[in-house]
Design a protein around this motif. Structure first.
Motif, short mmCIF file in Angstrom:
data_model
loop_
_atom_site.label_atom_id
_atom_site.label_comp_id
_atom_site.label_asym_id
_atom_site.label_seq_id
_atom_site.Cartn_x
_atom_site.Cartn_y
_atom_site.Cartn_z
N ARG A 33 0.84 -1.21 0.00
CA ARG A 33 0.00 0.00 0.00
C ARG A 33 0.88 1.26 0.00
N THR A 34 2.00 1.20 0.68
CA THR A 34 2.92 2.34 0.68
C THR A 34 3.47 2.58 -0.72
N LEU A 35 3.84 1.50 -1.40
CA LEU A 35 4.37 1.62 -2.76
C LEU A 35 3.32 2.18 -3.72
N GLU A 36 2.07 1.79 -3.54
CA GLU A 36 1.01 2.33 -4.40
C GLU A 36 0.95 3.85 -4.30
N LEU A 37 1.02 4.36 -3.07
CA LEU A 37 0.99 5.81 -2.90
C LEU A 37 2.27 6.46 -3.42
N LEU A 38 3.41 5.77 -3.26
CA LEU A 38 4.67 6.31 -3.78
C LEU A 38 4.63 6.44 -5.29
N HIS A 39 4.08 5.46 -5.97
CA HIS A 39 3.97 5.54 -7.44
C HIS A 39 3.00 6.65 -7.84
N GLN A 40 1.93 6.82 -7.09
CA GLN A 40 1.03 7.95 -7.35
C GLN A 40 1.77 9.27 -7.14
N GLY A 41 2.56 9.34 -6.09
CA GLY A 41 3.35 10.54 -5.83
C GLY A 41 4.34 10.82 -6.94
N ASP A 42 4.92 9.78 -7.48
CA ASP A 42 5.86 9.95 -8.60
C ASP A 42 5.14 10.52 -9.82
N ARG A 43 3.95 10.01 -10.12
CA ARG A 43 3.18 10.51 -11.26
C ARG A 43 2.78 11.97 -11.06
N GLU A 44 2.48 12.35 -9.83
CA GLU A 44 2.05 13.71 -9.55
C GLU A 44 3.21 14.64 -9.21
N ARG A 45 4.43 14.14 -9.34
CA ARG A 45 5.66 14.92 -9.14
C ARG A 45 5.72 15.52 -7.74
N ILE A 46 5.43 14.67 -6.75
CA ILE A 46 5.51 15.08 -5.35
C ILE A 46 6.94 14.90 -4.87
N ALA A 47 7.49 15.91 -4.26
CA ALA A 47 8.90 15.87 -3.86
C ALA A 47 9.10 15.19 -2.52
N LEU A 48 8.13 15.31 -1.61
CA LEU A 48 8.31 14.81 -0.25
C LEU A 48 7.00 14.24 0.27
N MET A 49 7.06 13.00 0.79
CA MET A 49 5.86 12.32 1.27
C MET A 49 6.11 11.80 2.68
N VAL A 50 5.13 11.99 3.55
CA VAL A 50 5.24 11.50 4.92
C VAL A 50 4.14 10.48 5.18
N PHE A 51 4.53 9.33 5.81
CA PHE A 51 3.62 8.23 6.10
C PHE A 51 3.45 8.11 7.61
N PRO A 52 2.47 7.31 8.08
CA PRO A 52 2.18 7.26 9.52
C PRO A 52 3.26 6.59 10.36
N GLU A 53 3.19 6.85 11.63
CA GLU A 53 4.04 6.24 12.65
C GLU A 53 3.81 4.72 12.66
N LEU A 54 4.91 3.98 12.66
CA LEU A 54 4.86 2.51 12.69
C LEU A 54 3.97 1.95 11.57
N GLY A 55 3.95 2.67 10.45
CA GLY A 55 3.04 2.28 9.37
C GLY A 55 3.37 0.96 8.73
N LEU A 56 4.63 0.49 8.82
CA LEU A 56 4.99 -0.78 8.18
C LEU A 56 4.60 -1.98 9.03
N SER A 57 4.46 -1.78 10.33
CA SER A 57 4.07 -2.89 11.20
C SER A 57 2.62 -2.76 11.67
N ALA A 58 2.11 -1.55 11.68
CA ALA A 58 0.88 -1.09 12.34
C ALA A 58 1.26 -0.64 13.74
N TYR A 59 0.52 0.34 14.23
CA TYR A 59 0.81 0.91 15.55
C TYR A 59 0.22 0.08 16.67
N SER A 60 -0.98 -0.44 16.44
CA SER A 60 -1.76 -1.03 17.54
C SER A 60 -1.51 -2.53 17.70
N ILE A 61 -0.22 -2.92 17.75
CA ILE A 61 0.06 -4.37 17.84
C ILE A 61 0.68 -4.75 19.18
#
Length: 695
Positions: A33-61
């Motif tokens: 899911r992170t890569l999907e947004l990164l590819h969208q950001g690349d298409r839209e020429r976004i220079a800097l993207m910030v994702f959530p805390e502990l987003g790769l593992s989930a926070y509530s574990i």
């Protein structure tokens, strides 16, 4: 000149606050899911993207954070993000649990072009109410000048990291994690003082009633205190709802202004995108000298941080500007904000005049009333000031002074207004005195020739002022001026005459576009009866004219905007030149984005029809050229302007206040920059620049 149509050519950088859908304790899914947004950001020429805390593992574990299998899967996911981002444009920060020296850290990992730039640990670990982070994590408070191995790569690790893009897309950013923003002195404060312009916050932040507003308040206030952009991304769909819920709120703020925000409670991945104006931030930091003073007082220097550089080339293709641009920077389009602004502006004018009357021990006001916008607003202020001081409105000595081109319509409106407001109303016909003066000057008009030159005009304007000042002497009063900020900016006023000279000018810091709304505000306030409100609306409907030159054979009147340009455009130019010092090409770019399309129906009621029209770039360039020429050559008029209260943060032109400039400077540098960098032809409609977004 394609690069003109890219926001990156005008000191903007495109940022995204991303909220991917996740699955609890499933790093592989979360990386996808992170890569999907990164590819969208690349298409839209976004220079800097910030994702959530502990987003790769989930926070509530909870205690699953101490499971080796999970932590190893997270590192595998980071390695994949590094590899698959090699050919993508954005730099980005993702959240993950990382091990270092027998401790586990809640960290933000910054990745760009296939490499990890650095890792920032969270400092403040909440351990109150629903939070229990100290059970799992160590604080990064004392971690600095260290390195950590992530996905087989040795990279800088610590809370002392700044990330700096060099090249044609130059900016500096800092990373902090969730609770770091909620403490009295967030780490980003010191980072901003050390040079960070963009502040990123990777957050999880569960939702409770009212918390979304708290986040907005914190992000907005931090961006304002730090004169920075602040991008915040909170966890969203997919987090465990065992005991908590998540709304996926993300937003981007710039010096207190909210630029963009994600949809809350989304079903899938989402992101907020905005073009941050680095030029605006840099200009504000340079002007607001206390910002630098604070850094020195706290002994903050760039040497306190390790600055990690990376190269990023700015896109030159045409792109739509992703941020709101107000058509009327002195007049907000939000109806509630406009109403509040009008209330404040009107009362600032009233308070300023009331104090001047008290200070000079004066109980009488002399004012010329033309039936136009400026004198109408000034007269309304005079009436309210008299009411405030407990003085009779008959102490206002209002005069209409018709000349050779005064129309029956404006004269009638002037008389109707004076009577409706119950002031002492009089009329002095200046034409006999004007004829005598023109005859003394051997002017052709005195011999019956229709010569309507500047002498012809200013004889009338000057006589009106002469009468008003002598009347003030005669009645022991003061002359209240009527000229507005827009006229002063354009030099559309005669030196030594009422629109430039008076004893006190209540309109000196009020733009022409705002004055119209102030009159509407009074008309709708209930302070005047319906008959008076009707007169005010009739004045608002009258075309703006100095009425110094008679109508031509076709009945065409002397139109102010036909000579000096539409006030809507010229107020825009005035704001961005004097408030931020923007170069003409950037002003033209912003103006084009604000005015290239006809306005939608979202504007406040009673907005004039001219507000809904559009302007082509060639028109914008033409009138900006006129503005620059007139603005610089008219400084001598502003140097001698009378007192008057500052109204808005947009500034004033008082030589004792916001604007100190030499009277002898010319516009050549600005005109050359305009001609060299603003094209006359717009891109084809098929270009992406015409996709209106974020406005």
């Amino acid at each position: 000149m394609t690069s003109f149509f890219s926001p990156y050519s005008h000191d903007f950088v495109r940022i995204a606050a991303c909220v991917p859908r996740i699955e609890v304790a499933n790093p592989r899914f979360n990386v996808e899911r992170t890569l999907e947004l990164l590819h969208q950001g690349d298409r839209e020429r976004i220079a800097l993207m910030v994702f959530p805390e502990l987003g790769l593992s989930a926070y509530s574990i909870d205690d699953l954070l101490h499971q080796d299998a999970l932590l190893e899967a997270v590192e595998e996911g980071i390695a994949r993000l590094v590899a698959e981002s090699a050919d993508l444009f954005p730099a980005f920060a993702v959240g993950a649990p990382l091990r270092w020296e027998n401790r586990l850290y809640n960290a933000g990992i910054v990745i760009q072009a296939g490499r990890i730039l650095g890792v920032v640990p969270k400092i403040y670990l909440p351990n109150y109410r629903e939070f229990y982070e100290r059970r799992h994590f160590a604080s990064g408070a004392q971690v600095g000048r260290q390195e950590i191995t992530v996905a087989g790569e040795r990279v800088p690790f610590g809370v002392d990291l700044l990330f700096r893009s060099i090249g044609r897309c130059a900016f500096t950013f800092h990373v902090e994690v969730c609770e770091d923003m909620w403490v009295p002195q967030p780490p980003s404060t010191v980072a901003a003082l050390a040079g960070a312009e963009v502040l990123l916050n990777l957050s999880a932040s569960n939702i409770t009633i009212g918390k979304a507003e708290d986040r907005q308040l914190l992000c907005g206030s931090q961006s304002m205190r730090c004169i920075a952009a602040y991008a915040f991304s909170a966890a969203g769909p997919g987090e465990s709802t065992t005991d908590l819920a998540w709304d996926g709120q993300g937003g981007i703020f710039e010096d207190g202004l909210r630029l963009a925000e994600t949809e809350r409670f989304p079903a899938g991945s989402t992101m907020a995108v905005a073009d941050v104006d680095l030029g605006r931030l840099r200009a504000e930091r340079m002007r607001r000298v206390t910002f630098g003073d604070c850094g020195r007082n706290l002994n903050v220097t760039p040497n306190d941080f390790r600055t990690l550089q990376f190269s990023m080339d700015a896109p030159e293709e045409a792109l739509s500007l992703r941020r709101p641009v107000e058509r009327f920077p002195y007049v907000p389009s939000d109806p509630s904000k406009l109403s509040e602004n009008c209330y404040e502006a009107y009362n600032i004018q009233v308070q300023g005049l009331a104090k001047r009357l008290q200070a000079t021990r004066t109980e009488k006001i002399v004012i010329g009333v033309s039936g136009g916008l400026d004198s109408t607003q000034a007269l309304l202020v005079c009436c309210r000031a008299m009411d405030k001081l407990g003085l009779a409105r008959t102490n206002i000595l209002a005069y209409t002074l018709p000349g050779f081109a005064t129309s029956e319509g404006t004269k009638g409106n002037a008389w109707a207004l004076m009577k409706a407001l119950k002031v002492s109303a009089s009329e002095i016909d200046i034409r006999p005195a004007a004829r005598q003066m023109l005859q003394d000057l051997d002017h052709p008009f005195a011999e019956g020739q229709p010569v309507y030159d500047v002498t012809f005009e200013n004889v009338q304007a000057g006589l009106r002022t002469d009468y008003l000042f002598r009347l003030a002497n005669h009645h022991r009063g003061i002359v209240v001026g009527t000229g507005d900020l827009s006229e002063l900016g354009l030099g559309w006023c005669t030196y030594g005459v009422g629109d430039q000279m008076s004893h006190y000018n209540v309109n000196a810091s009020v733009s022409k576009t705002l004055i119209q709304h102030l009159i509407r505000f009074v008309a709708a306030s209930g302070d005047v009866d319906q008959a008076t409100a009707d007169i005010l609306h009739a004045i608002l409907a009258t075309e703006i004219s100095p009425e110094l030159v008679p109508q031509d054979a076709s009945g065409q009147i002397q139109s102010t905007e036909a000579i000096i340009g539409p006030y809507a455009l010229q107020d825009f130019n005035l704001y961005y030149l004097t408030r931020y010092g923007f170069r003409p090409s950037k002003i033209a770019y912003l103006s084009w984005h604000a005015w290239k399309d006809a306005a939608s129906g979202t504007w406040p009621p009673n907005i004039p029809a001219s507000a809904h029209r559009s302007y082509e770039l060639s028109e914008i360039k033409r009138w900006l050229r006129v503005f620059l020429s007139r603005f610089f050559t008219s400084q001598f008029k502003r140097t001698a302007m009378p007192n008057g209260p500052k109204i808005s943060s947009g500034g004033s032109l008082s030589p004792r206040g916001d604007w100190r400039a030499p009277s002898d400077a010319g516009p050549q540098v600005w005109l050359e920059e305009l001609e060299n960098n603003v094209p006359d032809v717009e891109p084809e409609p098929s270009g992406s620049v015409h996709q209106q977004q974020g406005a």
